[in-house]
Design a protein around this motif. Structure first.
Motif, PDB file in Angstrom:
ATOM      1  N   VAL A   1     -11.873  -8.337   8.924  1.00 53.48           N
ATOM      2  CA  VAL A   1     -10.455  -8.579   9.250  1.00 53.48           C
ATOM      3  C   VAL A   1      -9.620  -8.516   7.975  1.00 53.48           C
ATOM      4  CG1 VAL A   1      -8.800 -10.285  10.158  1.00 53.48           C
ATOM      5  CG2 VAL A   1     -11.026 -10.000  11.275  1.00 53.48           C
ATOM      6  N   LEU A   2     -10.110  -9.130   6.901  1.00 52.73           N
ATOM      7  CA  LEU A   2      -9.343  -9.179   5.642  1.00 52.73           C
ATOM      8  C   LEU A   2      -9.285  -7.807   4.973  1.00 52.73           C
ATOM      9  CD1 LEU A   2     -10.716 -12.610   4.419  1.00 52.73           C
ATOM     10  CD2 LEU A   2      -8.401 -12.164   5.255  1.00 52.73           C
ATOM     11  N   GLN A   3     -10.403  -7.098   4.985  1.00 49.48           N
ATOM     12  CA  GLN A   3     -10.375  -5.736   4.425  1.00 49.48           C
ATOM     13  C   GLN A   3      -9.389  -4.867   5.215  1.00 49.48           C
ATOM     14  OE1 GLN A   3     -13.689  -3.423   3.282  1.00 49.48           O
ATOM     15  NE2 GLN A   3     -14.997  -5.154   2.751  1.00 49.48           N
ATOM     16  N   HIS A   4      -9.351  -5.074   6.527  1.00 50.10           N
ATOM     17  CA  HIS A   4      -8.439  -4.305   7.389  1.00 50.10           C
ATOM     18  C   HIS A   4      -6.975  -4.615   7.031  1.00 50.10           C
ATOM     19  CE1 HIS A   4      -7.067  -2.264  10.980  1.00 50.10           C
ATOM     20  NE2 HIS A   4      -6.551  -3.367  11.490  1.00 50.10           N
ATOM     21  N   ILE A   5      -6.654  -5.874   6.800  1.00 47.00           N
ATOM     22  CA  ILE A   5      -5.280  -6.240   6.394  1.00 47.00           C
ATOM     23  C   ILE A   5      -4.919  -5.489   5.107  1.00 47.00           C
ATOM     24  CG2 ILE A   5      -3.866  -8.126   5.452  1.00 47.00           C
ATOM     25  CD1 ILE A   5      -5.284 -10.032   7.420  1.00 47.00           C
ATOM     26  N   ILE A   6      -5.826  -5.503   4.151  1.00 41.19           N
ATOM     27  CA  ILE A   6      -5.565  -4.890   2.837  1.00 41.19           C
ATOM     28  C   ILE A   6      -5.430  -3.370   2.959  1.00 41.19           C
ATOM     29  CG2 ILE A   6      -6.651  -4.428   0.586  1.00 41.19           C
ATOM     30  CD1 ILE A   6      -7.833  -7.374   0.881  1.00 41.19           C
ATOM     31  N   SER A   7      -6.334  -2.753   3.703  1.00 45.30           N
ATOM     32  CA  SER A   7      -6.296  -1.281   3.784  1.00 45.30           C
ATOM     33  C   SER A   7      -5.086  -0.799   4.572  1.00 45.30           C
ATOM     34  CB  SER A   7      -7.590  -0.736   4.388  1.00 45.30           C
ATOM     35  OG  SER A   7      -7.684  -1.027   5.752  1.00 45.30           O
ATOM     36  N   VAL A   8      -4.682  -1.561   5.592  1.00 53.10           N
ATOM     37  CA  VAL A   8      -3.497  -1.169   6.379  1.00 53.10           C
ATOM     38  C   VAL A   8      -2.232  -1.283   5.518  1.00 53.10           C
ATOM     39  CG1 VAL A   8      -2.033  -1.919   8.301  1.00 53.10           C
ATOM     40  CG2 VAL A   8      -4.476  -1.509   8.659  1.00 53.10           C
ATOM     41  N   ARG A   9      -2.136  -2.324   4.720  1.00 53.75           N
ATOM     42  CA  ARG A   9      -0.987  -2.432   3.801  1.00 53.75           C
ATOM     43  C   ARG A   9      -0.912  -1.186   2.905  1.00 53.75           C
ATOM     44  NH1 ARG A   9      -1.390  -8.477   1.074  1.00 53.75           N
ATOM     45  NH2 ARG A   9      -0.510  -9.681   2.794  1.00 53.75           N
ATOM     46  N   ALA A  10      -2.053  -0.864   2.287  1.00 51.51           N
ATOM     47  CA  ALA A  10      -2.073   0.262   1.339  1.00 51.51           C
ATOM     48  C   ALA A  10      -1.848   1.586   2.062  1.00 51.51           C
ATOM     49  CB  ALA A  10      -3.405   0.281   0.592  1.00 51.51           C
ATOM     50  N   GLY A  11      -2.456   1.733   3.224  1.00 46.59           N
ATOM     51  CA  GLY A  11      -2.363   2.995   3.956  1.00 46.59           C
ATOM     52  C   GLY A  11      -0.938   3.332   4.355  1.00 46.59           C
ATOM     53  N   TRP A  12      -0.204   2.352   4.845  1.00 44.17           N
ATOM     54  CA  TRP A  12       1.171   2.626   5.261  1.00 44.17           C
ATOM     55  C   TRP A  12       2.110   2.752   4.064  1.00 44.17           C
ATOM     56  CZ3 TRP A  12       2.616   4.410   9.777  1.00 44.17           C
ATOM     57  CH2 TRP A  12       1.815   4.166  10.902  1.00 44.17           C
ATOM     58  N   PHE A  13       2.041   1.798   3.137  1.00 45.09           N
ATOM     59  CA  PHE A  13       3.031   1.788   2.044  1.00 45.09           C
ATOM     60  C   PHE A  13       2.770   2.859   0.994  1.00 45.09           C
ATOM     61  CE2 PHE A  13       6.310  -1.473   2.256  1.00 45.09           C
ATOM     62  CZ  PHE A  13       5.944  -2.136   3.410  1.00 45.09           C
ATOM     63  N   CYS A  14       1.507   3.171   0.745  1.00 50.60           N
ATOM     64  CA  CYS A  14       1.186   4.190  -0.264  1.00 50.60           C
ATOM     65  C   CYS A  14       0.948   5.536   0.403  1.00 50.60           C
ATOM     66  CB  CYS A  14      -0.044   3.740  -1.061  1.00 50.60           C
ATOM     67  SG  CYS A  14      -0.727   4.985  -2.162  1.00 50.60           S
ATOM     68  N   GLY A  15       0.088   5.550   1.437  1.00 50.94           N
ATOM     69  CA  GLY A  15      -0.287   6.815   2.059  1.00 50.94           C
ATOM     70  C   GLY A  15       0.848   7.421   2.877  1.00 50.94           C
ATOM     71  N   THR A  16       1.239   6.754   3.963  1.00 50.57           N
ATOM     72  CA  THR A  16       2.262   7.316   4.860  1.00 50.57           C
ATOM     73  C   THR A  16       3.599   7.486   4.142  1.00 50.57           C
ATOM     74  OG1 THR A  16       1.178   6.193   6.698  1.00 50.57           O
ATOM     75  CG2 THR A  16       3.404   7.040   7.099  1.00 50.57           C
ATOM     76  N   LEU A  17       3.970   6.517   3.332  1.00 57.14           N
ATOM     77  CA  LEU A  17       5.278   6.597   2.662  1.00 57.14           C
ATOM     78  C   LEU A  17       5.219   7.402   1.357  1.00 57.14           C
ATOM     79  CD1 LEU A  17       6.824   3.051   3.345  1.00 57.14           C
ATOM     80  CD2 LEU A  17       6.968   5.149   4.701  1.00 57.14           C
ATOM     81  N   GLN A  18       4.088   8.016   1.093  1.00 54.98           N
ATOM     82  CA  GLN A  18       3.934   8.980  -0.008  1.00 54.98           C
ATOM     83  C   GLN A  18       4.391   8.402  -1.354  1.00 54.98           C
ATOM     84  OE1 GLN A  18       5.924  12.556   1.370  1.00 54.98           O
ATOM     85  NE2 GLN A  18       4.928  12.406   3.369  1.00 54.98           N
ATOM     86  N   ASP A  19       3.920   7.167  -1.603  1.00 59.07           N
ATOM     87  CA  ASP A  19       4.269   6.456  -2.832  1.00 59.07           C
ATOM     88  C   ASP A  19       2.964   6.337  -3.632  1.00 59.07           C
ATOM     89  OD1 ASP A  19       5.315   4.795  -4.745  1.00 59.07           O
ATOM     90  OD2 ASP A  19       6.205   3.381  -3.322  1.00 59.07           O
ATOM     91  N   GLU A  20       2.642   7.354  -4.388  1.00 52.22           N
ATOM     92  CA  GLU A  20       1.315   7.461  -5.004  1.00 52.22           C
ATOM     93  C   GLU A  20       1.007   6.339  -5.979  1.00 52.22           C
ATOM     94  OE1 GLU A  20      -0.173  11.106  -6.531  1.00 52.22           O
ATOM     95  OE2 GLU A  20       0.777  12.262  -4.914  1.00 52.22           O
ATOM     96  N   ASP A  21      -0.199   5.799  -5.838  1.00 49.93           N
ATOM     97  CA  ASP A  21      -0.634   4.707  -6.711  1.00 49.93           C
ATOM     98  C   ASP A  21      -2.162   4.661  -6.646  1.00 49.93           C
ATOM     99  OD1 ASP A  21       0.383   1.870  -7.986  1.00 49.93           O
ATOM    100  OD2 ASP A  21      -1.517   1.656  -6.910  1.00 49.93           O
TER     101      ASP A  21
END
Lengths: 162, 160
Positions: free
Chosen positions: A48-68
């Motif tokens: 559950v916790l890994q999922h919270i972390i990966s979803v944050r990163a996936g949307w804010f970095c991946g989908t929103l194309q904010d490379e980090d």
């Protein structure tokens, strides 16, 4: 003169407080406690916790194309084959993804928030705005934060107290 | 016209409410007795708590005094009776309709107005904005708990 906070400012401030409560509840755990499950067929706390972390990163970095680079690594967490993480790693993941989100959410203008990005879902491409991503990730945090709390309280551990 | 971030938040909060309600609608009254562990609240109790919190903060605390939701502010007081699934759904619908009407009507100035709240003998001033976030957080956090109980019992939970 102190400026009155907007409702959106208040939402971001208190979302931060929720993140702090969640990370503080997790920080007290042992690595073994991350294996706690609510039922044998359900995700352990770790997942559950890994999922919270990966979803944050996936949307804010991946989908929103904010490379980090750090966020790109977190996008790999929570997958079927992802390795288990320690409490220290999970807490660092919560802290770093929160810092990434907050630095963007508090900087973006209304025009930035209205900008849209393509997202593929079930073979169809949708245009989602930064505003939608902000809400979606907040909802995801709080909903799964409630699940994490319930897993902790089932096992008589301290969860997030609203 | 492009929606503001706050409008998007409110629209999607409604979607969450709708998904949660849809997950609850097929349940029986007996399902409301399900508990994640013997020492924890039942599904019915969590749902009464969610409904009461919506009504108490937005109607009672913010002094809206709307009789359509007054009863719900007492659904989780000591000795409050259990409710049927039909009553729970009615409570969710009535409190959501009540909240959404305020969200759409309140201006930024309205949201900045503060009201006194007593915690541990101390009075603090809290704004409508704070109450909006608090009830949103409460809905989503306890919605997660509800989902977990449904999932533990192989029932369909809302998909976020």
């Amino acid at each position: 003169m102190q400026q009155t906070k907007s409702t959106l400012d208040v939402i971001y401030e208190n979302w931060r407080t929720y993140n702090e409560k969640l990370r503080n509840a997790i920080a007290k755990l042992t690595d073994d406690q991350l294996n706690l499950q609510p039922a044998p067929h359900m995700w352990p706390l770790q997942q559950v916790l890994q999922h919270i972390i990966s979803v944050r990163a996936g949307w804010f970095c991946g989908t929103l194309q904010d490379e980090d680079a750090a966020m790109t690594a977190y996008m790999e967490w929570g997958q079927r084959e992802s390795p288990a993480r320690t409490v220290a790693e999970i807490v660092r993941g919560l802290d770093e993804t929160w810092a990434f989100i907050e630095s963007r959410a508090t900087r973006w203008t209304p025009e930035d928030c209205a900008a849209t990005f393509p997202d593929e879902y079930d073979g169809e491409v949708w245009q989602v705005s930064r505003s939608w991503v902000i809400y979606h990730v907040m909802e995801h945090d709080l909903h799964h934060g409630g699940e994490a709390t319930n897993i902790l309280t089932i096992h008589k551990l301290q969860g997030v107290d609203l | 016209m492009t929606s503001t971030t706050l409008e998007v938040i409110y629209e999607n909060w409604r979607e969450y409410h709708t998904k949660l309600r849809a997950a609850l609608a097929p349940l029986t009254d007996e399902h409301l007795l399900l508990q994640p562990a013997p020492h924890l609240w039942s599904l019915g109790r969590i749902l009464r708590h969610m409904i009461e919190t919506r009504a108490w903060w937005i109607n009672t605390f913010l002094k809206e005094n709307d009789s359509s939701v007054t009863e719900y502010a007492e659904w989780d007081i000591p000795d409050a009776p259990p409710r049927t699934i039909a009553e729970i759904l009615r409570g969710m619908d009535a409190t959501w309709t009540f909240i959404e009407a305020r969200l759409q009507r309140w201006t930024q100035e309205d949201c900045a107005v503060t009201f006194p709240d007593e915690v541990d003998g101390e009075i603090r001033q809290v704004s409508r904005s704070w109450v909006i976030y608090h009830v949103l957080e409460h809905d989503l956090h306890h919605g997660g708990e509800v989902s977990l109980i449904l999932g533990m019992n192989n029932l369909q939970a809302p998909d976020v």
